[in-house]
Design an enzyme around this catalytic site. Sequence first.
Site, mmCIF file in Angstrom:
data_model
loop_
_atom_site.group_PDB
_atom_site.id
_atom_site.type_symbol
_atom_site.label_atom_id
_atom_site.label_comp_id
_atom_site.label_asym_id
_atom_site.label_seq_id
_atom_site.Cartn_x
_atom_site.Cartn_y
_atom_site.Cartn_z
ATOM 1 N NE ARG A 78 24.299 44.198 103.695
ATOM 2 C CZ ARG A 78 24.715 43.344 102.759
ATOM 3 N NH1 ARG A 78 25.805 42.632 102.920
ATOM 4 N NH2 ARG A 78 24.043 43.213 101.639
ATOM 5 C CG HIS A 122 21.918 38.606 100.650
ATOM 6 N ND1 HIS A 122 22.823 39.390 101.349
ATOM 7 C CD2 HIS A 122 22.678 37.677 100.021
ATOM 8 C CE1 HIS A 122 24.061 38.941 101.148
ATOM 9 N NE2 HIS A 122 23.996 37.896 100.356
ATOM 10 C CD GLU A 167 27.815 40.284 96.364
ATOM 11 O OE1 GLU A 167 27.712 39.169 95.822
ATOM 12 O OE2 GLU A 167 28.735 40.569 97.150
ATOM 13 C CG ASN A 294 28.678 43.308 99.358
ATOM 14 O OD1 ASN A 294 28.569 44.213 100.182
ATOM 15 N ND2 ASN A 294 27.686 42.492 99.055
ATOM 16 C CE1 TYR A 296 33.696 38.384 101.127
ATOM 17 C CE2 TYR A 296 32.354 39.461 99.461
ATOM 18 C CZ TYR A 296 32.478 38.883 100.707
ATOM 19 O OH TYR A 296 31.395 38.804 101.544
ATOM 20 C CD GLU A 353 28.288 40.497 101.449
ATOM 21 O OE1 GLU A 353 29.061 39.744 100.802
ATOM 22 O OE2 GLU A 353 27.055 40.450 101.335
#
Length: 455
Positions: A78, A122, A167, A294, A296, A353
């Site tokens: 990606r 991005h 995002e 994504n 985290y 991600e």
Amino acid sequence: MLRRATFPAGFVWGAATAAYQVEGAWQEDGKGESIWDRFAHTPGRIADGSTGDVACDQYHRYPEDLALLRDLGLGAYRFSISWPRIVPDPDGAINRAGLDHYDRLVDALLASGITPYPTLFHWDLPQWAQDAGGWADRAVIGPFTEYADAVVRSLGDRIGTWTVLNEPHIFTWMGNGTGEHAPGLRDPALALRASHVVNLAHAEAVRAVRAAAPHAAIGSAFNMESAYPATDDPLDAAAAERHHARVNAWYLDPLVMGRYPVAFLDQDAALASMDIRPGDMEAMATSFDFVALNVYSRAILAHDPTDARQGLRRLRGPGPRTAFDWEVWPASLHRILARVDADYGHPVIYITENGCSSPTGPGPDGRVHDVDRVDYLAGHVGQVARAIDDGCDVRGYFAWSLLDNFEWGAGYSQRFGIVWVDFDDGGGGRIVKDSGWWLRDVAAGRPLDYDDALV
Ligand code: FCB
């Protein structure tokens, strides 16, 4: 209870990067200035005073990076396409040399047996688009759509999956509301207005990509963090829901359902401030083929009457922290997958991600023993397997990141790579970290267990 993870046949294992974070070559082959060039070149904006001028020099070193992906047995890469490389100037003319770079990259990936997963935006908005008002002005919608169309027409014969935005919450909010990201504006009201323009541009671009590539799968990557109420108190649960609405759903509900989720105590006033015009709600809605996430960390929320807008405050969780001070809570990945599965009608999902920052560099043996990252990945990949066992349609997992790289406002002070990069060597030397070898082994079928009792 511990269970053995299994992944469906054809599950995609990959690693991710983004143009400004790895490419360098900021002025090469006719590339225009981006808001990240301008921001990083402004003293005081980046924690360590660095820029992405050279970064990992992937613009020149991509053959090496593709070889690394092959060594790691990862079948997918990606990456993102830099809009100002393709459209350097406000006249909208396409810079062929910019497209050629991605042409070569895509061809080299395919020749290596690696499937390209490009992202169209991005965060590196052309500076000329910012000068015309950026994401806060509807004038951006046409140029963004034209850029998307040009890229997809040029590369589309070789691309099966397009990710449109990365995002939207982060670039809208941190760029225009808190100023931690480019273009560095600190105006929450502007950020809220911009969110509506982003949603309109998003739907318009998805339609353009679909028209240009009718057979491709199309989606976008949303940052999501599961919102945990601090206690059983219904007020905390309501606060957590508002957080979920603002961070996780604000850019997905409009696309899927043509409406905004309830994120604010004064929702009507918030919507009234967003310059929503007749026809907008219909225009925001379109169809998509997958949801990319994504993920985290998580958020813990408590009711707080002193916050007039959202009535909430974030608490610090008890879990271990990464170098970036983000809490490590693998079960939250399972929880957000379950939520997305339930709320959006059992969609196809990719994790585009997931990863953590850790400063560990080469030891005396020349290897990088990033045990903390191996633990992080093992916990999170395991929870993806758990979600799959529960029935979620997760099709792939991309580690963030293939390489240590320019971590936005933190510069090179936070290393997220499964490959270590020597930034003192012109973005040169690369060493696969233990976490990279770990991912290779798991992708190749090495047994992994997950805990299905974590919450
Ligand atoms: C995400 C970004 C990515 C990277 C990671 C750490 O929000 O999409 O570019 O910076 O965080």
